[in-house]
Design a protein around this motif. Sequence first.
Motif, PDB file in Angstrom:
ATOM      1  N   TYR A  24       0.812  -1.216   0.000  1.00 37.42           N
ATOM      2  CA  TYR A  24       0.000   0.000   0.000  1.00 37.42           C
ATOM      3  C   TYR A  24       0.843   1.263   0.000  1.00 37.42           C
ATOM      4  N   VAL A  25       1.974   1.245   0.663  1.00 38.01           N
ATOM      5  CA  VAL A  25       2.869   2.387   0.623  1.00 38.01           C
ATOM      6  C   VAL A  25       3.430   2.545  -0.791  1.00 38.01           C
ATOM      7  N   GLY A  26       3.797   1.449  -1.412  1.00 38.00           N
ATOM      8  CA  GLY A  26       4.322   1.492  -2.763  1.00 38.00           C
ATOM      9  C   GLY A  26       3.312   1.976  -3.788  1.00 38.00           C
ATOM     10  N   ARG A  27       2.039   1.680  -3.558  1.00 41.67           N
ATOM     11  CA  ARG A  27       0.995   2.104  -4.489  1.00 41.67           C
ATOM     12  C   ARG A  27       0.642   3.579  -4.338  1.00 41.67           C
ATOM     13  N   TYR A  92      10.174   5.296   4.538  1.00 40.79           N
ATOM     14  CA  TYR A  92       9.632   5.573   3.210  1.00 40.79           C
ATOM     15  C   TYR A  92       9.485   7.072   2.988  1.00 40.79           C
ATOM     16  N   ARG A  93       8.912   7.766   3.974  1.00 38.17           N
ATOM     17  CA  ARG A  93       8.700   9.207   3.846  1.00 38.17           C
ATOM     18  C   ARG A  93      10.014   9.955   3.693  1.00 38.17           C
ATOM     19  N   ALA A  94      11.030   9.541   4.413  1.00 40.08           N
ATOM     20  CA  ALA A  94      12.330  10.208   4.309  1.00 40.08           C
ATOM     21  C   ALA A  94      12.973   9.955   2.954  1.00 40.08           C
ATOM     22  N   LEU A  95      12.959   8.710   2.511  1.00 43.00           N
ATOM     23  CA  LEU A  95      13.646   8.367   1.264  1.00 43.00           C
ATOM     24  C   LEU A  95      12.904   8.810   0.016  1.00 43.00           C
ATOM     25  N   VAL A  96      11.592   8.841   0.060  1.00 48.56           N
ATOM     26  CA  VAL A  96      10.847   9.242  -1.134  1.00 48.56           C
ATOM     27  C   VAL A  96      11.154  10.706  -1.477  1.00 48.56           C
ATOM     28  N   PRO A 100      14.316   9.150  -4.311  1.00 42.43           N
ATOM     29  CA  PRO A 100      13.183   8.427  -4.911  1.00 42.43           C
ATOM     30  C   PRO A 100      13.604   7.290  -5.836  1.00 42.43           C
ATOM     31  N   GLN A 101      14.788   7.383  -6.445  1.00 43.09           N
ATOM     32  CA  GLN A 101      15.250   6.309  -7.323  1.00 43.09           C
ATOM     33  C   GLN A 101      15.484   5.027  -6.526  1.00 43.09           C
ATOM     34  N   LEU A 102      16.044   5.149  -5.332  1.00 45.51           N
ATOM     35  CA  LEU A 102      16.276   3.977  -4.489  1.00 45.51           C
ATOM     36  C   LEU A 102      14.952   3.360  -4.049  1.00 45.51           C
ATOM     37  N   VAL A 103      13.986   4.198  -3.709  1.00 45.84           N
ATOM     38  CA  VAL A 103      12.662   3.697  -3.310  1.00 45.84           C
ATOM     39  C   VAL A 103      12.023   2.935  -4.467  1.00 45.84           C
ATOM     40  N   LYS A 104      12.088   3.494  -5.661  1.00 42.50           N
ATOM     41  CA  LYS A 104      11.509   2.818  -6.836  1.00 42.50           C
ATOM     42  C   LYS A 104      12.207   1.492  -7.102  1.00 42.50           C
ATOM     43  N   HIS A 105      13.529   1.469  -6.949  1.00 42.31           N
ATOM     44  CA  HIS A 105      14.289   0.227  -7.157  1.00 42.31           C
ATOM     45  C   HIS A 105      13.844  -0.824  -6.144  1.00 42.31           C
ATOM     46  N   TRP A 106      13.715  -0.436  -4.891  1.00 40.93           N
ATOM     47  CA  TRP A 106      13.265  -1.355  -3.831  1.00 40.93           C
ATOM     48  C   TRP A 106      11.858  -1.864  -4.138  1.00 40.93           C
ATOM     49  N   GLU A 107      10.986  -0.997  -4.605  1.00 37.19           N
ATOM     50  CA  GLU A 107       9.617  -1.408  -4.950  1.00 37.19           C
ATOM     51  C   GLU A 107       9.628  -2.398  -6.115  1.00 37.19           C
ATOM     52  N   ARG A 108      10.460  -2.145  -7.111  1.00 33.11           N
ATOM     53  CA  ARG A 108      10.517  -3.027  -8.282  1.00 33.11           C
ATOM     54  C   ARG A 108      11.154  -4.374  -7.977  1.00 33.11           C
ATOM     55  N   ILE A 154      15.989   0.202   9.178  1.00 31.38           N
ATOM     56  CA  ILE A 154      17.179   0.599   8.422  1.00 31.38           C
ATOM     57  C   ILE A 154      16.942   0.237   6.965  1.00 31.38           C
ATOM     58  N   GLY A 155      17.027   1.240   6.105  1.00 26.75           N
ATOM     59  CA  GLY A 155      16.835   1.018   4.686  1.00 26.75           C
ATOM     60  C   GLY A 155      15.606   1.754   4.178  1.00 26.75           C
ATOM     61  N   PRO A 156      15.106   1.344   3.051  1.00 28.09           N
ATOM     62  CA  PRO A 156      15.669   0.320   2.185  1.00 28.09           C
ATOM     63  C   PRO A 156      17.024   0.737   1.632  1.00 28.09           C
ATOM     64  N   GLY A 157      17.826  -0.284   1.414  1.00 25.90           N
ATOM     65  CA  GLY A 157      19.158  -0.071   0.871  1.00 25.90           C
ATOM     66  C   GLY A 157      19.699  -1.368   0.312  1.00 25.90           C
ATOM     67  N   PRO A 158      20.806  -1.293  -0.406  1.00 25.87           N
ATOM     68  CA  PRO A 158      21.416  -2.512  -0.948  1.00 25.87           C
ATOM     69  C   PRO A 158      21.709  -3.511   0.173  1.00 25.87           C
ATOM     70  N   VAL A 159      21.404  -4.765  -0.075  1.00 27.01           N
ATOM     71  CA  VAL A 159      21.539  -5.814   0.931  1.00 27.01           C
ATOM     72  C   VAL A 159      22.943  -5.826   1.537  1.00 27.01           C
ATOM     73  N   GLU A 160      23.961  -5.742   0.706  1.00 25.22           N
ATOM     74  CA  GLU A 160      25.333  -5.794   1.202  1.00 25.22           C
ATOM     75  C   GLU A 160      25.612  -4.658   2.172  1.00 25.22           C
TER      76      GLU A 160
END
Length: 172
Positions: A24-27, A92-96, A100-108, A154-160
Motif C-alpha cells: 500500500y505504501v508502494g501504491r 519511506y517518507r524520508a527516502l521518497v 526516490p530512485q532507491l525507493v523505486k528500485h526497492w519497490e521493483r 534501516i533502509g531500504p538499501g542494498p543488501v550488502e
Amino acid sequence: MFSQTPHSAALLILSITSLAVGYYVGRATSGQPEKDDEYEADDADDADDKDLAAIKAGLLEPCKLVFVVRTDLKMTPGKIFAQCGHATLACYRALVKKNPQLVKHWERTGQAKIALKASSENQLVELETAAKDLNLCARAVNDPEVGGRTVLAIGPGPVELVNRVTGKLRLL
C-alpha cells in the motif's frame, strides 16, 4: 501446519503485515502522506542524516528494509507489527523525498523486509548511528506507552550495505 512453535504463526503474521504495508505504501504515488499521530518518529532523525541520496543500487542488486525489534520490552506480536508499520512509513517518507530512485528500485525488486532482534535501546542507538554513518536511512519509533524506542528500521538499501550494520543480528 504452524503447530511447531508459536513463533511460526507470529512470523507469518509479521510477514503478511509487512507485505501489505509495503504494497500500500508502494501504491501511494500522489502527494505527501499525512502525519500519523499514533506514533512519534524521532524528529532529530532528519537532522542526523548524512546524504541519503548518495546510496545507489545496481540494476539487479537486491535491496531490503530491516526492522530491529527490541526483545527486552516483551511486546505482543500485534504491538510489534504496528511498530514495524510505523517504522516502514518513517523510512519511506524520508527516502521518497531524498532518494526516490532507491525507493523505486526497492519497490521493483520485491520490497524485501526482514525482522531482527535487539536486546536493548542502547543497541538500537548504536545500530542507528552505524547506519547513518553509511548514509543509510534509519528511523527509530518511540512509543509513549512503552516509554522508549521500540523498533529501528534501516533502509531500504542494498543488501550488502545493510548487512554491514545488521549482519550479526538474529532473526526475530
